[in-house]
Design a protein around this motif. Structure first.
Motif, PDB file in Angstrom:
ATOM      1  N   TRP A  83     -22.745  13.321  22.257  1.00  0.00           N
ATOM      2  CA  TRP A  83     -21.554  13.980  21.727  1.00  0.00           C
ATOM      3  C   TRP A  83     -20.398  14.021  22.716  1.00  0.00           C
ATOM      4  O   TRP A  83     -19.273  14.324  22.331  1.00  0.00           O
ATOM      5  N   LEU A  84     -20.656  13.709  23.986  1.00  0.00           N
ATOM      6  CA  LEU A  84     -19.539  13.541  24.920  1.00  0.00           C
ATOM      7  C   LEU A  84     -18.727  12.311  24.543  1.00  0.00           C
ATOM      8  O   LEU A  84     -17.497  12.369  24.460  1.00  0.00           O
ATOM      9  N   ALA A  85     -19.426  11.193  24.304  1.00  0.00           N
ATOM     10  CA  ALA A  85     -18.741   9.973  23.886  1.00  0.00           C
ATOM     11  C   ALA A  85     -18.009  10.197  22.561  1.00  0.00           C
ATOM     12  O   ALA A  85     -16.861   9.771  22.383  1.00  0.00           O
ATOM     13  N   ALA A  86     -18.668  10.879  21.625  1.00  0.00           N
ATOM     14  CA  ALA A  86     -18.060  11.160  20.329  1.00  0.00           C
ATOM     15  C   ALA A  86     -16.842  12.059  20.480  1.00  0.00           C
ATOM     16  O   ALA A  86     -15.817  11.866  19.813  1.00  0.00           O
TER      17      ALA A  86
ATOM     18  N   LEU B  22       0.855  -1.188   0.000  1.00  0.00           N
ATOM     19  CA  LEU B  22       0.000   0.000   0.000  1.00  0.00           C
ATOM     20  C   LEU B  22       0.889   1.235   0.000  1.00  0.00           C
ATOM     21  O   LEU B  22       2.048   1.183   0.418  1.00  0.00           O
ATOM     22  N   THR B  23       0.346   2.349  -0.470  1.00  0.00           N
ATOM     23  CA  THR B  23       1.095   3.606  -0.418  1.00  0.00           C
ATOM     24  C   THR B  23       0.731   4.363   0.849  1.00  0.00           C
ATOM     25  O   THR B  23      -0.276   4.071   1.512  1.00  0.00           O
ATOM     26  N   GLY B  24       1.520   5.348   1.180  1.00  0.00           N
ATOM     27  CA  GLY B  24       1.215   6.179   2.328  1.00  0.00           C
ATOM     28  C   GLY B  24      -0.100   6.909   2.160  1.00  0.00           C
ATOM     29  O   GLY B  24      -0.860   7.075   3.123  1.00  0.00           O
ATOM     30  N   ASP B  25      -0.368   7.388   0.943  1.00  0.00           N
ATOM     31  CA  ASP B  25      -1.630   8.080   0.688  1.00  0.00           C
ATOM     32  C   ASP B  25      -2.827   7.170   0.924  1.00  0.00           C
ATOM     33  O   ASP B  25      -3.864   7.614   1.430  1.00  0.00           O
ATOM     34  N   ASP B  26      -2.690   5.901   0.537  1.00  0.00           N
ATOM     35  CA  ASP B  26      -3.774   4.940   0.794  1.00  0.00           C
ATOM     36  C   ASP B  26      -4.112   4.907   2.276  1.00  0.00           C
ATOM     37  O   ASP B  26      -5.284   4.981   2.667  1.00  0.00           O
ATOM     38  N   ALA B  27      -3.089   4.785   3.108  1.00  0.00           N
ATOM     39  CA  ALA B  27      -3.293   4.697   4.552  1.00  0.00           C
ATOM     40  C   ALA B  27      -3.843   6.004   5.115  1.00  0.00           C
ATOM     41  O   ALA B  27      -4.727   5.998   5.981  1.00  0.00           O
ATOM     42  N   LEU B  28      -3.321   7.139   4.626  1.00  0.00           N
ATOM     43  CA  LEU B  28      -3.758   8.440   5.129  1.00  0.00           C
ATOM     44  C   LEU B  28      -5.240   8.674   4.836  1.00  0.00           C
ATOM     45  O   LEU B  28      -6.014   9.028   5.741  1.00  0.00           O
ATOM     46  N   TYR B  29      -5.650   8.506   3.587  1.00  0.00           N
ATOM     47  CA  TYR B  29      -7.048   8.740   3.222  1.00  0.00           C
ATOM     48  C   TYR B  29      -7.975   7.748   3.930  1.00  0.00           C
ATOM     49  O   TYR B  29      -9.071   8.113   4.379  1.00  0.00           O
ATOM     50  N   PHE B  30      -7.531   6.519   4.025  1.00  0.00           N
ATOM     51  CA  PHE B  30      -8.308   5.485   4.698  1.00  0.00           C
ATOM     52  C   PHE B  30      -8.511   5.853   6.166  1.00  0.00           C
ATOM     53  O   PHE B  30      -9.630   5.800   6.687  1.00  0.00           O
ATOM     54  N   GLY B  31      -7.433   6.255   6.841  1.00  0.00           N
ATOM     55  CA  GLY B  31      -7.500   6.594   8.254  1.00  0.00           C
ATOM     56  C   GLY B  31      -8.363   7.806   8.524  1.00  0.00           C
ATOM     57  O   GLY B  31      -9.187   7.809   9.455  1.00  0.00           O
ATOM     58  N   VAL B  32      -8.197   8.861   7.724  1.00  0.00           N
ATOM     59  CA  VAL B  32      -8.986  10.083   7.926  1.00  0.00           C
ATOM     60  C   VAL B  32     -10.476   9.813   7.703  1.00  0.00           C
ATOM     61  O   VAL B  32     -11.331  10.288   8.461  1.00  0.00           O
ATOM     62  N   THR B  33     -10.789   9.047   6.672  1.00  0.00           N
ATOM     63  CA  THR B  33     -12.190   8.719   6.378  1.00  0.00           C
ATOM     64  C   THR B  33     -12.824   7.940   7.520  1.00  0.00           C
ATOM     65  O   THR B  33     -13.936   8.258   7.969  1.00  0.00           O
ATOM     66  N   LEU B  34     -12.111   6.927   8.010  1.00  0.00           N
ATOM     67  CA  LEU B  34     -12.642   6.122   9.105  1.00  0.00           C
ATOM     68  C   LEU B  34     -12.801   6.954  10.376  1.00  0.00           C
ATOM     69  O   LEU B  34     -13.767   6.782  11.123  1.00  0.00           O
ATOM     70  N   ALA B  35     -11.841   7.842  10.631  1.00  0.00           N
ATOM     71  CA  ALA B  35     -11.899   8.676  11.833  1.00  0.00           C
ATOM     72  C   ALA B  35     -13.152   9.544  11.829  1.00  0.00           C
ATOM     73  O   ALA B  35     -13.913   9.581  12.811  1.00  0.00           O
ATOM     74  N   GLY B  36     -13.385  10.255  10.724  1.00  0.00           N
ATOM     75  CA  GLY B  36     -14.560  11.115  10.639  1.00  0.00           C
ATOM     76  C   GLY B  36     -15.852  10.333  10.740  1.00  0.00           C
ATOM     77  O   GLY B  36     -16.792  10.740  11.455  1.00  0.00           O
ATOM     78  N   PHE B  37     -15.903   9.206  10.057  1.00  0.00           N
ATOM     79  CA  PHE B  37     -17.106   8.371  10.066  1.00  0.00           C
ATOM     80  C   PHE B  37     -17.419   7.873  11.476  1.00  0.00           C
ATOM     81  O   PHE B  37     -18.565   7.942  11.942  1.00  0.00           O
ATOM     82  N   SER B  38     -16.411   7.370  12.183  1.00  0.00           N
ATOM     83  CA  SER B  38     -16.630   6.775  13.505  1.00  0.00           C
ATOM     84  C   SER B  38     -17.128   7.806  14.510  1.00  0.00           C
ATOM     85  O   SER B  38     -18.033   7.528  15.304  1.00  0.00           O
ATOM     86  N   VAL B  39     -16.562   9.006  14.476  1.00  0.00           N
ATOM     87  CA  VAL B  39     -16.951  10.047  15.430  1.00  0.00           C
ATOM     88  C   VAL B  39     -18.384  10.509  15.174  1.00  0.00           C
ATOM     89  O   VAL B  39     -19.184  10.639  16.105  1.00  0.00           O
ATOM     90  N   VAL B  40     -18.721  10.760  13.924  1.00  0.00           N
ATOM     91  CA  VAL B  40     -20.070  11.230  13.588  1.00  0.00           C
ATOM     92  C   VAL B  40     -21.113  10.173  13.947  1.00  0.00           C
ATOM     93  O   VAL B  40     -22.161  10.490  14.545  1.00  0.00           O
ATOM     94  N   VAL B  41     -20.859   8.936  13.599  1.00  0.00           N
ATOM     95  CA  VAL B  41     -21.831   7.866  13.882  1.00  0.00           C
ATOM     96  C   VAL B  41     -22.018   7.694  15.384  1.00  0.00           C
ATOM     97  O   VAL B  41     -23.152   7.555  15.870  1.00  0.00           O
ATOM     98  N   LEU B  42     -20.929   7.713  16.147  1.00  0.00           N
ATOM     99  CA  LEU B  42     -21.050   7.563  17.600  1.00  0.00           C
ATOM    100  C   LEU B  42     -21.844   8.723  18.204  1.00  0.00           C
ATOM    101  O   LEU B  42     -22.680   8.520  19.086  1.00  0.00           O
ATOM    102  N   GLY B  43     -21.580   9.934  17.725  1.00  0.00           N
ATOM    103  CA  GLY B  43     -22.306  11.087  18.234  1.00  0.00           C
ATOM    104  C   GLY B  43     -23.791  11.011  17.951  1.00  0.00           C
ATOM    105  O   GLY B  43     -24.629  11.303  18.815  1.00  0.00           O
ATOM    106  N   LEU B  44     -24.144  10.612  16.738  1.00  0.00           N
ATOM    107  CA  LEU B  44     -25.544  10.518  16.364  1.00  0.00           C
ATOM    108  C   LEU B  44     -26.255   9.372  17.082  1.00  0.00           C
ATOM    109  O   LEU B  44     -27.436   9.475  17.434  1.00  0.00           O
ATOM    110  N   ALA B  45     -25.531   8.294  17.321  1.00  0.00           N
ATOM    111  CA  ALA B  45     -26.146   7.108  17.931  1.00  0.00           C
ATOM    112  C   ALA B  45     -26.270   7.237  19.436  1.00  0.00           C
ATOM    113  O   ALA B  45     -27.257   6.753  20.020  1.00  0.00           O
ATOM    114  N   THR B  46     -25.295   7.883  20.093  1.00  0.00           N
ATOM    115  CA  THR B  46     -25.314   7.946  21.560  1.00  0.00           C
ATOM    116  C   THR B  46     -25.369   9.404  22.027  1.00  0.00           C
ATOM    117  O   THR B  46     -26.433   9.947  22.245  1.00  0.00           O
TER     118      THR B  46
END
Length: 309
Positions: A122-125, A96-120
């Protein structure tokens, strides 16, 4: 300049990563421990959470932990390439390239925080977002390469999951949640310093200022004993607050005594014997945290769900 800075060169064809390579970026073994402690934090918290919401919360914590791992591998690809235990990771191995890991990580980070906030809530998020930031930026980009206290301070990142699980249920942070945080926080230094003692050559080759390489083995051995004793004492915190009873206290005492004895054995050894004992301590430390949190969950469960003890 880090290895990650050189990944935009497209003069050569770069391989497309396989699914297993993207999974490897998530650091699944580390993620499993993060998910488990977050799960325990959620179940021992006062109150209830709908099973579907609870599943979404745990999934968000897992994805957030995976995002941290991917961002860590993106930035650390240069040192991963010279350490025996990491050189086969997807980026240094060229899968994999560094860009692959960077874009993958940033996307997952944003997704996980937003979903947790909406589901539970915003303190947990917010706690999850801070955890990702702390691990990826404060620890990986700053502390890891600049101070032998990298593990002590950076260990906070791995200590937040029980608090996140607790907050997902209660919307608050209590003294019990803070104690769970402190247990993992104090567990982290002896766990990683034991690894650093028998992998000292790897860290030296990578230029990482781990405590054995900077302050010496004897100082590291002393610090391992100190943190092991502090951990053993702190593990009784949930008993003192009334969160748990004897069903947790007994295994906590036994586990803590064994941990401290193994730490002392490392302290009073040298050379190959010291490295062998450090490896034993490192392996045991993984079981210690898992069994301790199982005992915590079992004790609270017997009271909370079955009305016994």
């Amino acid at each position: 300049m880090t290895y990650a800075d050189n990944h935009s060169d497209t003069s050569e064809a770069l391989p497309l990563g396989q699914v297993e390579d993207y999974l490897a970026l998530l650091k699944p073994r580390v993620m499993s421990l993060v998910v488990f402690t977050g799960f325990v934090g959620m179940l021992v918290a006062p109150g209830t959470i709908h099973p579907v919401i609870g599943f979404i919360a745990i999934l968000s914590i897992a994805i957030g932990a995976g995002a941290s791992g991917a961002l860590n591998m993106w930035y650390d690809a240069d040192i991963d390439a010279v350490m025996s235990r990491t050189l086969n990771r997807p980026i240094p191995a060229g899968r994999l390239t560094g860009d692959d890991a960077l874009y993958f990580g940033v996307t997952l980070a944003g997704f996980s925080v937003v979903v947790l906030g909406l589901a539970t809530n915003w303190l947990a998020a917010g706690l999850l977002a801070f955890t990702i930031f702390f691990y990826a930026v404060i620890y990986t980009m700053w502390l890891k390469r600049s101070t032998p206290q990298n593990i002590v301070i950076g260990g906070a990142a791995g200590s937040f999951p029980p608090m996140i699980g607790w907050a997902a249920v209660t919307g608050t942070i209590s003294i019990d949640a803070l104690i769970l945080f402190m247990i993992i926080f104090l567990w982290t230094p002896p766990h990683f310093w034991a690894l650093a003692l028998y992998k000292k050559g790897d860290y030296e080759a990578a230029g990482i200022p781990m405590l054995p390489n900077v302050a010496g083995e004897r100082t590291t051995q002393n610090q391992i004993v100190i943190y092991s004793v502090l951990l053993t004492v702190t593990a009784f915190g949930p008993v003192l607050t009334g969160l748990v009873g004897w069903f947790y206290a007994v295994p906590a005492a036994v586990l803590g005594v064994i941990f401290s004895v193994l730490a002392v054995r490392v302290r009073f050894s040298e050379g190959r014997e010291m490295k062998r004992r450090a490896r034993v301590l490192f392996t045991y430390s993984l079981s210690y945290l898992f069994v301790l949190f199982v005992a915590l969950l079992a004790d609270v469960g017997l009271i909370k769900w079955f009305g016994v003890l």
